[in-house]
Design a protein around this motif. Structure first.
Motif, short mmCIF file in Angstrom:
data_model
loop_
_atom_site.label_atom_id
_atom_site.label_comp_id
_atom_site.label_asym_id
_atom_site.label_seq_id
_atom_site.Cartn_x
_atom_site.Cartn_y
_atom_site.Cartn_z
N GLN A 76 0.83 -1.21 0.00
CA GLN A 76 0.00 0.00 0.00
C GLN A 76 0.86 1.26 0.00
OE1 GLN A 76 -2.50 -0.56 3.44
NE2 GLN A 76 -4.22 -1.33 2.22
N ILE A 77 1.90 1.25 0.83
CA ILE A 77 2.82 2.40 0.89
C ILE A 77 3.56 2.54 -0.44
CG2 ILE A 77 4.88 3.34 2.00
CD1 ILE A 77 3.91 1.97 4.61
N LYS A 78 4.04 1.40 -0.95
CA LYS A 78 4.79 1.40 -2.22
C LYS A 78 3.96 1.97 -3.37
CE LYS A 78 6.57 -2.12 -5.45
NZ LYS A 78 5.41 -2.33 -6.31
N GLU A 79 2.67 1.63 -3.39
CA GLU A 79 1.81 2.04 -4.49
C GLU A 79 1.05 3.34 -4.23
OE1 GLU A 79 1.73 0.60 -7.44
OE2 GLU A 79 3.22 -0.87 -6.75
N MET A 80 1.23 3.92 -3.05
CA MET A 80 0.45 5.12 -2.75
C MET A 80 0.87 6.27 -3.67
SD MET A 80 1.81 6.63 0.87
CE MET A 80 3.38 7.46 1.06
N ILE A 81 -0.13 7.02 -4.16
CA ILE A 81 0.12 8.14 -5.05
C ILE A 81 0.65 9.31 -4.22
CG2 ILE A 81 -0.87 9.76 -6.69
CD1 ILE A 81 -0.78 6.82 -7.65
N VAL A 82 1.85 9.76 -4.55
CA VAL A 82 2.45 10.86 -3.78
C VAL A 82 2.48 12.17 -4.58
CG1 VAL A 82 3.83 9.39 -2.27
CG2 VAL A 82 4.79 10.12 -4.47
N VAL A 83 2.42 12.06 -5.91
CA VAL A 83 2.39 13.26 -6.76
C VAL A 83 1.09 13.24 -7.54
CG1 VAL A 83 3.56 14.56 -8.59
CG2 VAL A 83 4.91 13.25 -6.95
N ARG A 84 0.22 14.19 -7.26
CA ARG A 84 -1.12 14.16 -7.85
C ARG A 84 -1.25 15.04 -9.09
NH1 ARG A 84 -3.97 11.01 -4.98
NH2 ARG A 84 -3.44 10.62 -2.79
N GLU A 85 -0.30 15.95 -9.29
CA GLU A 85 -0.29 16.81 -10.47
C GLU A 85 1.10 16.78 -11.10
OE1 GLU A 85 -2.94 18.29 -11.63
OE2 GLU A 85 -4.25 17.85 -9.92
N ASN A 86 1.19 17.07 -12.42
CA ASN A 86 2.50 17.20 -13.05
C ASN A 86 3.32 18.23 -12.27
OD1 ASN A 86 1.76 15.41 -15.03
ND2 ASN A 86 1.23 16.98 -16.52
N THR A 87 4.52 17.84 -11.85
CA THR A 87 5.29 18.67 -10.92
C THR A 87 6.76 18.70 -11.29
OG1 THR A 87 3.77 18.02 -9.15
CG2 THR A 87 5.86 19.00 -8.47
N LEU A 88 7.38 19.87 -11.13
CA LEU A 88 8.84 19.99 -11.26
C LEU A 88 9.44 19.93 -9.87
CD1 LEU A 88 9.20 22.75 -13.99
CD2 LEU A 88 9.98 20.39 -14.17
N LYS A 104 7.23 19.13 1.08
CA LYS A 104 5.93 19.40 1.71
C LYS A 104 5.35 20.72 1.21
CE LYS A 104 6.84 16.81 5.99
NZ LYS A 104 6.07 15.61 5.62
N LYS A 105 6.24 21.66 0.82
CA LYS A 105 5.79 22.95 0.29
C LYS A 105 5.06 22.77 -1.04
CE LYS A 105 9.81 25.16 2.38
NZ LYS A 105 11.17 25.65 2.10
N GLN A 106 5.30 21.62 -1.70
CA GLN A 106 4.63 21.32 -2.97
C GLN A 106 3.49 20.32 -2.78
OE1 GLN A 106 8.81 20.84 -4.89
NE2 GLN A 106 7.46 21.28 -6.63
N ASN A 107 3.04 20.23 -1.53
CA ASN A 107 1.94 19.31 -1.18
C ASN A 107 2.26 17.85 -1.47
OD1 ASN A 107 0.15 21.37 -0.24
ND2 ASN A 107 -0.34 21.88 -2.36
N ILE A 108 3.53 17.50 -1.29
CA ILE A 108 3.93 16.09 -1.40
C ILE A 108 4.33 15.66 0.01
CG2 ILE A 108 5.55 14.46 -2.45
CD1 ILE A 108 5.81 16.47 -4.79
N ASN A 109 3.49 14.86 0.63
CA ASN A 109 3.68 14.50 2.04
C ASN A 109 4.06 13.03 2.16
OD1 ASN A 109 2.86 17.08 3.37
ND2 ASN A 109 0.95 16.67 2.24
N ILE A 110 5.32 12.82 2.47
CA ILE A 110 5.85 11.46 2.66
C ILE A 110 6.59 11.44 3.99
CG2 ILE A 110 7.30 9.63 1.70
CD1 ILE A 110 7.10 11.19 -1.02
#
Length: 324
Positions: free
Chosen positions: A29-41, A58-64
């Motif tokens: 579940q962790i391995k397959e969890m979507i961490v980037v929801r929009e095209n991102t640089l 985290k400033k780009q709303n990527i929370n891991i």
């Protein structure tokens, strides 16, 4: 008693298997969890640790979490580390693939465009305001860089990009220089760039470039002044539309109304089409041209005809003002 022990053992064994199963499910579940929801640089600067990286994104709303990151790294991406640079991450990327991209070193290429007819002032401004390019700029020469779109990576130097642009312009000159039909009129590749830059600034219509070239070459053959407005405007650092009669008497090396021959340097970065036109002008007896008010020009071989063409242009201007 033995029966009870066996039941207890089987129960504990089942519990253990169940916990292992749950752990495996959780890992996947962790391995397959979507961490980037929009095209991102994603930009990773040199020396960034993985702990700092997780904080920064985290400033780009990527929370891991640290636990999630290092669990997947140790299980699926061992013996790897972050490689600095800029990465393009597609939307709906899961954690495992996110790590693989950042560990791969496959960097994102940005684009830099030098527009035909730009001069060194505009090029400097653009380079200074282009994200990702670093370093100081040398003194920029006119004419020597090829107008085109170039790829560069974050962290590339401005000088390295300029070297590529200069190399590409040199290739164009070497390609077309042997085909020159101008004999002793244009004596060097530097002079080709000078003439090509004037042609580039005089017309935006590709189909006119060889005719424009023929006018200047014919005037050079006859030892006539070029009388080009664009060279005067360059020497005064003003727009051609702002020129007046007084400007045409200004004493500077780029005033081709006063000085014979070519100006001392190119006045912009000419395209390959303008370079070809400079080396291969159309055969004509034209000595003058003036705008037709529609984006093109009217050509003539006598001053009398040229004056008539000017009157037609002035009439067109007057009509346009009345319409407005």
């Amino acid at each position: 008693m033995k029966l009870i022990k066996n039941i207890k053992f089987k129960f504990l064994f089942f519990i253990l298997l169940f916990l292992i199963f749950l752990s495996i499910v959780k890992i996947f579940q962790i391995k397959e969890m979507i961490v980037v929801r929009e095209n991102t640089l994603i930009l990773i600067k040199k020396g960034t640790t993985e702990f700092n990286f997780l904080k920064n994104i985290k400033k780009q709303n990527i929370n891991i979490s640290n636990f999630e990151w290092f669990l997947i790294k140790n299980l699926f991406n061992r013996n790897t580390s972050l490689r600095y640079g800029e990465y393009f991450i597609n939307k709906d990327t899961n954690l495992e693939n996110f790590q693989k991209q950042l560990y791969s070193g496959k960097l994102y290429f940005r684009k830099f465009t030098l527009i035909e007819g730009s001069d060194s002032r505009l090029l400097k401004l653009k380079l200074d305001n282009t994200f990702g390019l670093i370093g100081d700029l040398p003194r920029l020469k006119e004419g020597i860089y090829k107008p085109d779109t170039y790829n560069y990576k974050w962290g590339d130097t401005k000088v390295s990009l300029l070297k590529t642009m200069e190399f590409e312009q040199e290739k164009i000159l070497k390609k077309h220089w042997p085909q020159s039909k101008l004999g002793n009129i244009i004596k060097s590749q530097e002079e080709v760039l000078i003439l090509a830059s004037i042609i580039e600034k005089e017309s935006k219509k590709k189909e006119e470039l060889e005719l424009i070239s023929s006018v200047f070459v014919n005037r050079l053959r006859k030892k006539m002044r070029l009388q080009s407005d664009v060279t005067v405007a360059f020497g005064l650092d003003i727009l051609g539309s702002k020129l007046n009669k007084k400007n045409l008497k200004d004493k500077n090396p780029y005033n081709t109304y006063l000085n014979y021959g070519l100006p001392p340097t190119p006045i912009c970065y000419p395209s390959e089409a303008a370079i070809k036109a400079a080396l291969n002008p159309k055969k004509s007896n034209y000595l003058f041209f003036v705008t037709d008010g529609k984006g093109g020009h009217r050509f003539s071989n006598t001053y009398a005809k040229h004056k008539k063409n000017i009157q037609q242009w002035l009439k067109k201007q007057k009509e346009n003002k009345e319409i407005k």
